[in-house]
Scaffold this active site. Structure first.
Site, PDB file in Angstrom:
ATOM      1  N   ASP A  87       9.287   2.205   1.768  1.00 22.21           N
ATOM      2  CA  ASP A  87       8.148   3.001   2.198  1.00 22.21           C
ATOM      3  C   ASP A  87       7.987   2.782   3.705  1.00 22.21           C
ATOM      4  O   ASP A  87       7.461   1.767   4.153  1.00 22.21           O
ATOM      5  CB  ASP A  87       6.895   2.562   1.429  1.00 22.21           C
ATOM      6  CG  ASP A  87       5.662   3.370   1.825  1.00 22.21           C
ATOM      7  OD1 ASP A  87       5.721   4.083   2.849  1.00 22.21           O
ATOM      8  OD2 ASP A  87       4.637   3.265   1.127  1.00 22.21           O
TER       9      ASP A  87
ATOM     10  N   LYS B 110       2.678  10.027   8.284  1.00 19.43           N
ATOM     11  CA  LYS B 110       1.932   9.621   9.495  1.00 19.43           C
ATOM     12  C   LYS B 110       2.464  10.288  10.766  1.00 19.43           C
ATOM     13  O   LYS B 110       2.173  11.435  11.007  1.00 19.43           O
ATOM     14  CB  LYS B 110       1.928   8.102   9.596  1.00 19.43           C
ATOM     15  CG  LYS B 110       1.191   7.461   8.394  1.00 19.43           C
ATOM     16  CD  LYS B 110       0.475   6.212   8.756  1.00 19.43           C
ATOM     17  CE  LYS B 110      -0.060   5.462   7.559  1.00 19.43           C
ATOM     18  NZ  LYS B 110      -1.435   5.790   7.249  1.00 19.43           N
TER      19      LYS B 110
ATOM     20  N   TYR C 284       0.849  -1.190   0.000  1.00 13.39           N
ATOM     21  CA  TYR C 284       0.000   0.000   0.000  1.00 13.39           C
ATOM     22  C   TYR C 284       0.885   1.241   0.000  1.00 13.39           C
ATOM     23  O   TYR C 284       1.728   1.419   0.896  1.00 13.39           O
ATOM     24  CB  TYR C 284      -0.914   0.013   1.234  1.00 13.39           C
ATOM     25  CG  TYR C 284      -1.960   1.100   1.159  1.00 13.39           C
ATOM     26  CD1 TYR C 284      -3.163   0.882   0.501  1.00 13.39           C
ATOM     27  CD2 TYR C 284      -1.733   2.351   1.718  1.00 13.39           C
ATOM     28  CE1 TYR C 284      -4.122   1.897   0.402  1.00 13.39           C
ATOM     29  CE2 TYR C 284      -2.681   3.366   1.632  1.00 13.39           C
ATOM     30  CZ  TYR C 284      -3.872   3.128   0.976  1.00 13.39           C
ATOM     31  OH  TYR C 284      -4.811   4.127   0.878  1.00 13.39           O
TER      32      TYR C 284
HETATM   33  C1  LIG Z   1       3.041   2.237   3.810  1.00 14.77           C
HETATM   34  C2  LIG Z   1       2.123   3.341   3.403  1.00 14.77           C
HETATM   35  N1  LIG Z   1       2.473   4.129   2.390  1.00 14.77           N
HETATM   36  C3  LIG Z   1       1.694   5.154   1.987  1.00 14.77           C
HETATM   37  C4  LIG Z   1       0.487   5.401   2.609  1.00 14.77           C
HETATM   38  C5  LIG Z   1      -0.376   6.542   2.134  1.00 14.77           C
HETATM   39  O1  LIG Z   1      -0.380   7.545   3.084  1.00 14.77           O
HETATM   40  P1  LIG Z   1      -1.526   8.689   3.082  1.00 14.77           P
HETATM   41  O2  LIG Z   1      -2.794   8.042   3.493  1.00 14.77           O
HETATM   42  O3  LIG Z   1      -1.015   9.706   4.063  1.00 14.77           O
HETATM   43  O4  LIG Z   1      -1.582   9.239   1.706  1.00 14.77           O
HETATM   44  C6  LIG Z   1       0.087   4.601   3.674  1.00 14.77           C
HETATM   45  C7  LIG Z   1      -1.207   4.834   4.344  1.00 14.77           C
HETATM   46  O5  LIG Z   1      -1.736   4.018   5.058  1.00 14.77           O
HETATM   47  C8  LIG Z   1       0.919   3.536   4.089  1.00 14.77           C
HETATM   48  O6  LIG Z   1       0.574   2.726   5.098  1.00 14.77           O
END
Ligand SMILES: Cc1ncc(COP(=O)(O)O)c(C=O)c1O
Length: 418
Positions: free
Chosen positions: A228, A257, A143
């Site tokens: 990520d 986050k 994700y």
């Molecule tokens: C690993 C990871 N990358 C990217 C995102 C996307 O972040 P955002 O919701 O702030 O756009 C998330 C969101 O849950 C995530 O868990």
């Protein structure tokens, strides 16, 4: 306005002006209106208190309204909240320097934005720009966000399909499978994007050596490695960054986050000098964001990092995570036919159920008892526990007790149905 009227007003506004389908779902599940957050607790419109074991999907590592972060943001608010853009911004410089001092490997530079998806967008764009290649390798269940580029690399077709065609050239491989990754990466590959622990895919900790082999495969092919760490970063898994568990450093790393200390939204892409030279040397504004790097968010980020270090939150995540997992395992031992597995690292913990729909019922039962959890977005069979890293032993015990009661009641409900 009394509490019932407040609830009806807000649900009505969501139905008419925010998202009718979501409003229906949330109202059906009995969700209230959040009114206040303090430490590990959220109070709703009815004055009911919830132990926040969801932690805003990882945003509230420091709990709600951490005083050090609130104070830093207040002080910045009184001086200059947003950048005039024609000037240097001291908070941005200081946060970039601090992140460079903490980050693994040679991640010296930071591009600031406002969310995790934006950070991942930037990572994919920088990898393409720096290598001159177009192919991207991502993981099934991964994700990275829901904006068009990040979505193209998000490993769940339910989210991608309605919006295709997306950015071309993305190939998905099973998470944790080093051989499949090696087979997918070649001389055309710009980058591999991977979470050091897969969060929304269902809290999957990869086999030992997976990140190291991803590093090797990328080096051999001249591709860039993106970690990520939007969900895993800044103490959540028991180390400052989850990739430290394997001692592997990426070329690009995304954060968001909890970087804003649970007070301000902020996203960040960190990278090496080599990447920055390629992306920015000919055009210093090849990538930019009006609000990215704003002083309020950066002041929050600096204060958040200070608190993580000062209060030893990495170590605390390890200790409390161990206690939480041990407690959840006792519930699993009592309900082995319902709970397939308890897994995770630090305070990023998932419980996988043996059947579909059980997770939703358990979440509802836990909410009813005042503990907030949710299932993972790409894998509804798994519910995640991501409480603030400041959670106390008594609060961990409460979460485990309520989980046990919720699973027992769900088991009874299922028994009545069959
Ligand atoms: C690993 C990871 N990358 C990217 C995102 C996307 O972040 P955002 O919701 O702030 O756009 C998330 C969101 O849950 C995530 O868990």
């Amino acid at each position: 306005m009394d509490s019932d009227a407040l609830h009806a007003t807000v649900v009505g506004q969501y139905q008419r002006h925010v998202n009718p389908a979501l409003a229906k779902l949330m109202a059906f599940a009995g969700f209230g209106v959040e009114v206040q957050g303090e430490g590990c607790w959220i109070t709703d419109h009815d004055g009911r208190k919830f132990l926040d074991c969801l932690g805003g999907y990882g945003v509230f590592s420091l709990g709600h309204r951490n005083p050090t972060v609130v104070e830093a943001v207040r002080a910045q608010l009184d001086r200059m909240p947003l950048s005039g853009k024609a000037f240097f911004n001291a908070a941005q410089g200081a946060l970039a320097e601090k992140l460079a001092s903490l980050a693994p490997g040679d991640l010296e530079f930071t591009f600031f934005c406002n969310s995790g998806a934006e950070a991942c967008e930037a990572a994919l764009k920088f990898a393409k720009g720096a290598t001159g290649r177009a192919k991207i390798v991502s993981t099934e269940g991964g994700y990275h966000g829901k904006t068009l580029g990040a979505l193209a690399a998000t490993g769940r077709s339910k989210y991608r399909k309605p919006f295709e065609p997306l950015m071309p050239g993305v190939q998905f491989v099973p998470y944790g499978d080093a051989e499949a990754l090696a087979a997918a990466v070649d001389g055309e590959t710009a980058c591999v994007i991977v979470e050091p622990i897969q969060g929304e895919g269902g809290i999957h900790v990869p086999p030992d050596g997976y990140l190291a082999s991803a590093r090797e495969v990328c080096d051999r092919a001249g591709a860039l490695l993106i970690f990520d760490e939007v969900q895993t970063g800044l103490g959540r898994t028991g180390t400052m960054f989850a990739c430290e568990h394997e001692g592997v450093a990426p070329d690009l790393m995304t954060l968001a986050k909890c970087l804003g200390g649970g007070v301000m939204p902020i996203g960040a892409l960190m990278g090496t000098r080599a990447v920055w030279d390629k992306v920015f040397s000919e055009n210093p504004i090849a990538h930019s964001s009006t609000f990215g790097g704003n002083a309020l968010a950066c002041a929050a980020g600096l204060a958040a990092l200070e608190v993580v270090e000062r209060d030893g939150l990495c170590a605390r995540a390890q200790v409390m995570g161990g206690k939480l997992v041990a407690g959840l395992q006792t519930v699993r031992a009592a309900q082995p036919e319902l709970i397939a597995e308890v897994r995770g690292r630090g305070l990023m913990v998932g419980v996988e159920f043996a059947m579909d729909e059980v997770g939703e019922l358990v979440v509802a039962q836990m909410m009813k008892r005042g503990v907030c959890v949710a299932y993972t977005l790409n894998n509804p069979r798994v519910i995640r526990f991501e409480p603030p890293l400041i959670i106390s032993e008594a609060e961990v015990d409460l979460a485990v007790r309520v989980f046990g009661e919720a699973v027992a009641e769900t088991a009874e409900l299922i028994a009545e149905l069959v």
